[in-house]
Structure formats: structure tokens, C-alpha cells
Write an enzyme that holds these catalytic residues in place. Sequence first.
Site, PDB file in Angstrom:
ATOM      1  N   HIS A  60      50.813 -51.812  10.891  1.00  0.00           N
ATOM      2  CA  HIS A  60      50.681 -52.851  12.062  1.00  0.00           C
ATOM      3  C   HIS A  60      51.778 -51.995  13.070  1.00  0.00           C
ATOM      4  O   HIS A  60      52.908 -51.624  12.498  1.00  0.00           O
ATOM      5  CB  HIS A  60      51.374 -54.241  11.693  1.00  0.00           C
ATOM      6  CG  HIS A  60      51.580 -55.043  12.855  1.00  0.00           C
ATOM      7  ND1 HIS A  60      50.557 -55.804  13.439  1.00  0.00           N
ATOM      8  CD2 HIS A  60      52.726 -55.196  13.396  1.00  0.00           C
ATOM      9  CE1 HIS A  60      51.027 -56.409  14.277  1.00  0.00           C
ATOM     10  NE2 HIS A  60      52.540 -56.199  14.424  1.00  0.00           N
TER      11      HIS A  60
ATOM     12  N   GLU B 159      20.498 -14.324  18.174  1.00  0.00           N
ATOM     13  CA  GLU B 159      20.715 -15.323  19.020  1.00  0.00           C
ATOM     14  C   GLU B 159      20.420 -14.969  20.333  1.00  0.00           C
ATOM     15  O   GLU B 159      20.427 -13.905  20.850  1.00  0.00           O
ATOM     16  CB  GLU B 159      22.518 -15.516  19.144  1.00  0.00           C
ATOM     17  CG  GLU B 159      22.865 -16.323  20.406  1.00  0.00           C
ATOM     18  CD  GLU B 159      22.029 -17.833  20.347  1.00  0.00           C
ATOM     19  OE1 GLU B 159      21.406 -18.210  21.260  1.00  0.00           O
ATOM     20  OE2 GLU B 159      22.419 -18.689  19.236  1.00  0.00           O
TER      21      GLU B 159
ATOM     22  N   GLY C 159      27.021 -20.202  19.634  1.00  0.00           N
ATOM     23  CA  GLY C 159      27.783 -21.332  19.632  1.00  0.00           C
ATOM     24  C   GLY C 159      26.670 -22.639  19.806  1.00  0.00           C
ATOM     25  O   GLY C 159      26.931 -23.650  19.416  1.00  0.00           O
ATOM     26  N   GLY C 160      25.630 -22.364  20.132  1.00  0.00           N
ATOM     27  CA  GLY C 160      24.567 -23.328  20.298  1.00  0.00           C
ATOM     28  C   GLY C 160      24.827 -24.463  21.388  1.00  0.00           C
ATOM     29  O   GLY C 160      25.723 -24.283  22.227  1.00  0.00           O
ATOM     30  N   THR C 161      24.388 -25.608  21.106  1.00  0.00           N
ATOM     31  CA  THR C 161      24.385 -26.814  22.208  1.00  0.00           C
ATOM     32  C   THR C 161      25.863 -27.349  22.035  1.00  0.00           C
ATOM     33  O   THR C 161      26.451 -27.388  23.196  1.00  0.00           O
ATOM     34  CB  THR C 161      23.245 -27.908  21.792  1.00  0.00           C
ATOM     35  OG1 THR C 161      22.188 -27.394  21.953  1.00  0.00           O
ATOM     36  CG2 THR C 161      23.705 -29.073  22.703  1.00  0.00           C
ATOM     37  N   CYS C 162      26.461 -27.426  20.909  1.00  0.00           N
ATOM     38  CA  CYS C 162      27.800 -28.060  21.146  1.00  0.00           C
ATOM     39  C   CYS C 162      28.737 -27.408  21.518  1.00  0.00           C
ATOM     40  O   CYS C 162      29.688 -27.830  22.623  1.00  0.00           O
ATOM     41  CB  CYS C 162      28.196 -28.182  19.492  1.00  0.00           C
ATOM     42  SG  CYS C 162      29.824 -28.905  19.267  1.00  0.00           S
TER      43      CYS C 162
END
Length: 460
Positions: free
Chosen positions: A437, A32, A37-40
Site C-alpha cells: 500500500h 532479411e 529487427g522486423g516490425t517491432c
Amino acid sequence: MNFDAIIIGTGQAGPPLAQSLAEHGQKIAIIEKDHLGGTCVNVGCTPTKSYVASARRAFIAGNSSELGVTIKGDVLIDLKKIKQRKDGIVQDSRNGLEKMLTENKSITLIRGKASFVNNHTIEVNGDQHTADKIYINVGARPYIPNGFKDVPYLTNESILELEEIPEHLVIVGGGYIGLEFGQMFRRFGSKVTILEKGGELLKKEDGDISDLIAEIMEDSGVEIKLKSDCIGAKKKNDHIEATFNCDDNSQKLKASHLLLATGRTPNTDYMGLENTGIKLTKHGYIKVDDTLLTSVDHIWALGDCNGEGAFTHTAYNDFQIVNSQLFLDQKRFLSDRFTCYAAFIDPPLARVGMNQKDIQKKGLIAKVSEIPMSKIARAKEMGETKGKLKIFLEVDTDSILGATFIGAGADEYIHTIIDQMYAGSSYQTVRDAIHIHPTISELIPTMLENSTMLRYFVKK
């Protein structure tokens, strides 16, 4: 060092793949160059959705008088505190990944930028590492068009570091990123203008959906300028001067901040891929087959860098595909996947499968069932009647081809359709179901009782 496998990148597909390989007795290196964690985790879903939550709270606080709730005094926005909350959530995710990747003795976490020496060798910080199998998971970054080099522009990454509300935020690009940040910062108190060179927002959507999104944005107080060609900008004294339109129609905007939301480009241009047999598309994405294998028989590409999804959920599904091919009896394939995504404006857009544009392009005989949110009891009770639900059905097979929903909670109840499509069910399965409902999704069976043929001409 020699490894059984090397994974490049800790985005959504990388860590679970490392964990699975380790559980199967392999010695793994995961590389890394930036935050785990990258972009997200760092500049995508996690931080932006925490901002969206704050923006919605601000909107509700100041816009509830029609429901009999009035707040006296101003609604104050503390962007510094919003950022601190976001930073805490992001750091928790990073810490969790760090623990997972460092406590497993079969996984070696290597910090630095990876570059291929050859098909089996990766160099990081001057050290060379080899492996029998390599998995590329390097993601993508903001695309910066020509003409903005000398302008202090923002991207989806740097805008998350602001601690003061922009006075006037000009956004170049009317895609998902531009729309989310546009509505968000308008609710924080910024004046917001979006410049889009095309004739509609979210050009992949059907025209009625694009028009509805434009209406939602304009109702939010965001100024939309479509067909804005020749977009440029320059620094001028204490502000940015954005220009758009050509020739005699050229217009200027005085902006305090400029956000470039003009698309993404894969992180494949610095990896030394020219030293391998890996083939790329003309846009720099790594070519993969139905199992995500590249043109080199021991190298796979997962996540945004393969151009097959560009979403967190598709990146994780890439892991599932590769993992199934390696270790599971039931194999998964890229071709099994239905495209699905959401734009997290308020109300959100949610989409799965085909829309009318796609159906027309394929020349399929299809029907559409649709209902406006204004006809749904729960939406009226909540005071959130903006939007519509559309479901497309194939006449010959009674299968669901796709759905596009805009409305409160659409990003959740779209999964009613997604699940049925993966199950291969007839639309009649949904039509005949009983839903609770009062909910918005209870109208999905009802709307499927009536449908109309799509009418269009297919060019031969």
C-alpha cells in the site's frame, strides 16, 4: 551455399533462434529484405511507444491544474525532434542486431528477398541456398482495403516519418493501431476523427470495455464515428475528402491526412510458397501444429506469419517453443500459451485469457470480480480514476479464466494475473496475498473477496 539451417526474417523470433542454433554448432543463414529487427523494432513497438511517451508528456504538461500545477504559456510540440529521438532509439536496436548477427562466424547475414525454389532451396538475389531445416519468420504488413489506391494514405509505418503535425487526421479503423495513433496525434495537436464500420471499438472486448474505451477516446478529444460503412476517400485539391455511410446518409470529411488502420496481412504472398508443400489458411497465414511445424516436416513458421499471435511477445515465445523442441528436455507447446496483450492508449487496456464473450461462447460456469478505478485510493491520489479491473473465475475449479484491466499502469500489473494463470494457481492464492500500500494492484486481492455469477443464456 549449403547451410544446416536457413532463417527468413530478423523479427523477434529470428535472431535469438540464429544465436541458439549457432551455439549448438550449426551453420546458419539468416535472410532479411529490409531493416534488421522486423516490425517491432522499426515500425511497431519501439517507435510507437517512444511517440506515446512524448504524447503523454504533452498531455501532463497541459492538464495538471487540478493537481495544483499550472504551466504558463503554450505547450509546443516539435514532431521533428520527436521523430529524431525515435530514429535514434530504432537505430540503436538495429546496430545491436547487426553486431550480433555479423560477429558470429557461424551466422551468415544475407540481404535480399527470399523466395522458395523447392522445399529445401531458397533463392536470394539470384543465388540459391539450401538447408536441411528452414524457419520462416517473415511477419506481416498493413492491409490496404480496396478503394484507396489513388489516395495518398498513411499506414502505421509511413505516419512515423511525418515531421509536421497533421491538421486533421482521419483514421479508418477503430482497432489498437487506430486508437493509439488517434490519441497520440490528438495530444500532439491534430484534430482526429476515427471511422469504424462496426458498432463498437475493439470488437473482441466485452461491451462495457468497448464503451469505456470510447469514452476515454472522446475525453481525449478524438471524434468517434461508429457504424461508418461505405468508407472511401479521394484526393481533392490540397486535401483528402473522406466519405462514409451509404445512400442518403453519406457524409464527407475534409482531411489533411488519412491513416489506414484496417488490419494486417501476412508477408507470405511473395515467397514462392507455391513451390513447396506448405499449406496456408484462407487468409494467407502459414498453418502450423502445436510445435510450429508446417505441413513440411523440416520447415517451421514463427511470428506473425503463422497467425497464432501477432504480437512481439508471442513471436519471441514462438522462438522459445521451437528452441525447446530442438534442444531442451522440457518441451514447450503453442497450446500452453495464454493470450495476453495491451492497447497502449492512456490509460492502457491490458488483457489475458478469456473475457465474458469467450466464457459465454464456451458455456462455462463462471464468476466475475470487478472494481472501478474510482474506488482505488492510489488512482484517486494520482488523479487518474478512469477505468476498471475485471477478473473472471471458473466456479468448478476456482481457477482464473482471464482478466481485463483498464487503468493507469494496467499494462504492468496485469502480470500479477498472468503469472498466477501460468502457475495454475487458484484465485485464492491472489486473494490471500498481501500487496504493498498504496498501489493500484493492492486492490486485486480485495476485489477477489467478492464476486458475482455471470448470467447469460447459452444456445443449445
